[in-house]
Write an enzyme that holds these catalytic residues in place. Sequence first.
Site, PDB file in Angstrom:
ATOM      1  N   ARG A  71       0.806  -1.225   0.000  1.00 48.77           N
ATOM      2  CA  ARG A  71       0.000   0.000   0.000  1.00 48.77           C
ATOM      3  C   ARG A  71       0.835   1.269   0.000  1.00 48.77           C
ATOM      4  O   ARG A  71       0.374   2.312  -0.451  1.00 48.77           O
ATOM      5  CB  ARG A  71      -0.969   0.000   1.182  1.00 48.77           C
ATOM      6  CG  ARG A  71      -2.095  -0.997   0.989  1.00 48.77           C
ATOM      7  CD  ARG A  71      -3.171  -0.801   2.004  1.00 48.77           C
ATOM      8  NE  ARG A  71      -4.249  -1.763   1.800  1.00 48.77           N
ATOM      9  CZ  ARG A  71      -5.332  -1.787   2.524  1.00 48.77           C
ATOM     10  NH1 ARG A  71      -5.506  -0.911   3.498  1.00 48.77           N
ATOM     11  NH2 ARG A  71      -6.259  -2.687   2.286  1.00 48.77           N
TER      12      ARG A  71
ATOM     13  N   ASP B  95     -14.187   8.754  11.532  1.00 46.23           N
ATOM     14  CA  ASP B  95     -13.197   7.903  10.888  1.00 46.23           C
ATOM     15  C   ASP B  95     -11.849   8.613  10.962  1.00 46.23           C
ATOM     16  O   ASP B  95     -11.808   9.844  11.040  1.00 46.23           O
ATOM     17  CB  ASP B  95     -13.578   7.639   9.424  1.00 46.23           C
ATOM     18  CG  ASP B  95     -12.861   6.438   8.850  1.00 46.23           C
ATOM     19  OD1 ASP B  95     -13.448   5.338   8.897  1.00 46.23           O
ATOM     20  OD2 ASP B  95     -11.717   6.571   8.386  1.00 46.23           O
TER      21      ASP B  95
END
Length: 180
Positions: A36, A137
Amino acid sequence: MTVAMNEIDFLQIQQLFEKYTGIRIAEHKFTMVENRLASRLRDLGYSSYTQYLEGLQREQSKKELGVFIDRLTVHETYFFREPHQFNYLKKYLEQKYTHQPIKAWSAACSTGEEVYSLAMVLSDVLQAGKWKVLGTDVSTQAIESAKRCQFELSLAEKIPSQYRRNYCLRASENIAITSS
């Protein structure tokens, strides 16, 4: 050019990620983390994860820290995920609701599909003003997406038809969640 991450880099990434998110990256996620972040290192011209980590800690604006967090978080969400939980909530509210205001918090809400699912159920069962939902979040990109309240039309397939009729507007290839 492929850049390899070593164990020390991984440990520092784990520590930095946990410091800013409270989330501990498991040891078995080494390859996922490496994959990633690899394209980000290439995009920024870093030849090692050590350089990238040094850059993250030097960065004044913390913009790259946000990118780092976004790259390492899962962002898995969809409307009415875990439908048995929404069915249970609706049934519970219909049978045992005591007219006290309800406050719900959806942590790790990603782009908001689960938050909006919860809001649809609460709105369907309770009076306006009797409930509030907070979605949070660690990803600022995910939160910005959730605030727009627009989703691909294909995602609406997971929304039960009565909720789709009452709370969703179709706009070309998107849907927008509305209040009723």
